[in-house]
Design a protein around this motif. Structure first.
Motif, PDB file in Angstrom:
ATOM      1  N   GLN A 125       0.700  -0.571   2.659  1.00 43.89           N
ATOM      2  CA  GLN A 125      -0.655  -0.856   3.128  1.00 43.89           C
ATOM      3  C   GLN A 125      -0.963  -2.344   2.925  1.00 43.89           C
ATOM      4  N   GLU A 168      15.758   3.584   3.033  1.00 51.70           N
ATOM      5  CA  GLU A 168      14.508   4.327   3.197  1.00 51.70           C
ATOM      6  C   GLU A 168      13.338   3.377   3.428  1.00 51.70           C
ATOM      7  N   GLY A 218      12.725   9.153  -2.047  1.00 47.78           N
ATOM      8  CA  GLY A 218      11.605  10.085  -2.127  1.00 47.78           C
ATOM      9  C   GLY A 218      10.671   9.829  -3.293  1.00 47.78           C
ATOM     10  N   GLN A 219      11.058   8.952  -4.198  1.00 46.79           N
ATOM     11  CA  GLN A 219      10.249   8.697  -5.388  1.00 46.79           C
ATOM     12  C   GLN A 219       9.077   7.760  -5.093  1.00 46.79           C
ATOM     13  N   ILE A 220       9.286   6.798  -4.202  1.00 47.20           N
ATOM     14  CA  ILE A 220       8.268   5.785  -3.892  1.00 47.20           C
ATOM     15  C   ILE A 220       7.509   6.186  -2.633  1.00 47.20           C
ATOM     16  N   ASN A 221       6.211   6.136  -2.686  1.00 50.15           N
ATOM     17  CA  ASN A 221       5.370   6.409  -1.523  1.00 50.15           C
ATOM     18  C   ASN A 221       5.265   5.122  -0.699  1.00 50.15           C
ATOM     19  N   TRP A 222       6.213   4.933   0.206  1.00 50.77           N
ATOM     20  CA  TRP A 222       6.286   3.674   0.943  1.00 50.77           C
ATOM     21  C   TRP A 222       5.092   3.482   1.879  1.00 50.77           C
ATOM     22  N   ASP A 223       4.554   4.556   2.420  1.00 49.95           N
ATOM     23  CA  ASP A 223       3.368   4.414   3.279  1.00 49.95           C
ATOM     24  C   ASP A 223       2.218   3.786   2.494  1.00 49.95           C
ATOM     25  N   LYS A 224       2.065   4.206   1.255  1.00 55.58           N
ATOM     26  CA  LYS A 224       1.009   3.628   0.408  1.00 55.58           C
ATOM     27  C   LYS A 224       1.369   2.202   0.006  1.00 55.58           C
TER      28      LYS A 224
END
Length: 351
Positions: free
Chosen positions: A137, A161, A128-134
């Motif tokens: 890109q 994750e 949950g710490q890393i914004n993987w969607d971002k």
């Protein structure tokens, strides 16, 4: 083939490597470093070695790790930026950077390595710490290694994750089955963790013994990692292991194996890749003496990614990757400093 690795890779988009950034401290064997007050070190880590090679070979390369935010790590980021590695995904938190000590001439796989990685910034990452969607890109390929989930359960969960999100975005995923016995200390064995991660991977690289230990594939009776087995026996094992991996993990399109046998100060080295129902085998490289074993396998993986990213034929991809790995044995650092042109000169050709 429409389901080949090359068809999943789009030129112009980035390869993202994920793993722990480390400093390798390299004392000599006789204590001379104490007398001279000199202690050589290199910036490295298996996944960073891959990212560094790809950037040098003009493949858009990004790197995600975690470091504390201080003057030393700012210098490291500047060092990576100068090598055209995109460090914008980097996480800055925590208090310390991981270290390991490896006396000159020793191998990471034996008792010579001393780790100092507990409670590092990378080890403290959580789901949950890393914004993987971002992060994903403009990424077409995601690379990690089995060293990542060896650190602790939290990092294993972060890897899972990332893989689920990458897979949902149809990103090619590569896994290097690096086995580091000294890292698996949190009550889990590789076989408890790696199969769940491997089922998302497009390319799996390692050797037949690592696949047996980490993925549970079968070994021929009495097969042990020794120079005494005939090459034909080992290649048959590579074929059988690869077929089993492809059967167990349907997302996987190719399995690569390396065979490196040490003798004295030298090595025998060859590789193979199984894809599209065929085993392709490299020429054999022999050397009487080498300089640095660290990072050779990372260079092989980088070479495979380079070939598939650039849509090279399988045999050309394997030839380049094998020559890159062999060439790295003569470079005293974690990552290669050889260009594509340098490596092409190393390739043993049959014509």
């Amino acid at each position: 083939m429409t389901d080949s690795i090359s068809s999943l890779s789009k030129q112009g988009e980035k390869v993202l490597s994920f793993g722990e950034i480390l400093l390798r401290i390299c004392p000599d064997m006789d204590g001379q470093w104490l007398k001279e007050n000199k202690l050589p070190f290199y910036v490295g880590g298996a996944e960073l070695n891959v990212a560094t090679a790809l950037a040098l070979w003009e493949v858009p390369s990004a790197y995600l790790s975690a470091m504390p935010d201080n003057s030393i790590t700012k210098d490291i980021v500047g060092y990576l930026d100068e090598r055209n590695i995109d460090t914008t995904p980097m996480v800055f938190h925590g208090d310390r950077l991981g270290l390991y000590y490896l006396p000159k001439g020793k191998d990471l796989k034996n008792a010579g390595v001393i780790y100092d990685r507990a409670n590092s910034a990378y080890a403290d990452l959580v789901v949950g710490q890393i914004n993987w969607d971002k992060v994903f890109q403009d990424v077409t390929w995601f690379h990690f290694s089995a060293i990542c989930p060896a650190i602790n359960q939290s990092i294993a969960d972060v890897c899972l994750e990332a893989l689920k999100i990458a897979s949902s975005k149809n990103i090619a995923i590569s896994l290097d089955l690096n086995y580091r016995a000294k890292l698996w200390k949190y009550g889990k064995e590789p076989i408890n963790i790696l199969p769940e991660l491997a089922k998302y991977c497009t390319l799996i690289m390692g050797n037949v013994w690592a696949a047996n230990k980490m993925l549970g594939t079968a070994l021929h009776e009495d097969l042990t990692p020794t120079e005494g087995y005939a090459k034909e026996t080992l290649l048959q094992q590579a074929t059988d292991t690869s077929k089993e991996i492809l059967s167990l993990f349907p997302a996987c399109k190719a399995v690569a194996n390396t065979f490196r046998f040490d003798y004295g100060k030298g090595i025998r080295y060859y590789t193979a890749i199984f894809t599209e129902d065929k085993l392709t085998v490299s020429n054999e490289y022999v050397s009487e003496e080498i300089l640095d074993k660290v990072g050779s396998g990372d260079c092989f993986m980088a070479g495979l990614i380079y070939g598939f990213y650039n849509h090279l034929p399988v045999n050309e991809t394997l030839n380049f990757a094998t020559a890159a790995a062999y060439d790295k044995l003569y470079i005293p650092s974690d990552a290669t400093t050889s260009t594509v042109s340098d490596i092409e000169k190393r390739i043993i050709r049959n014509d």
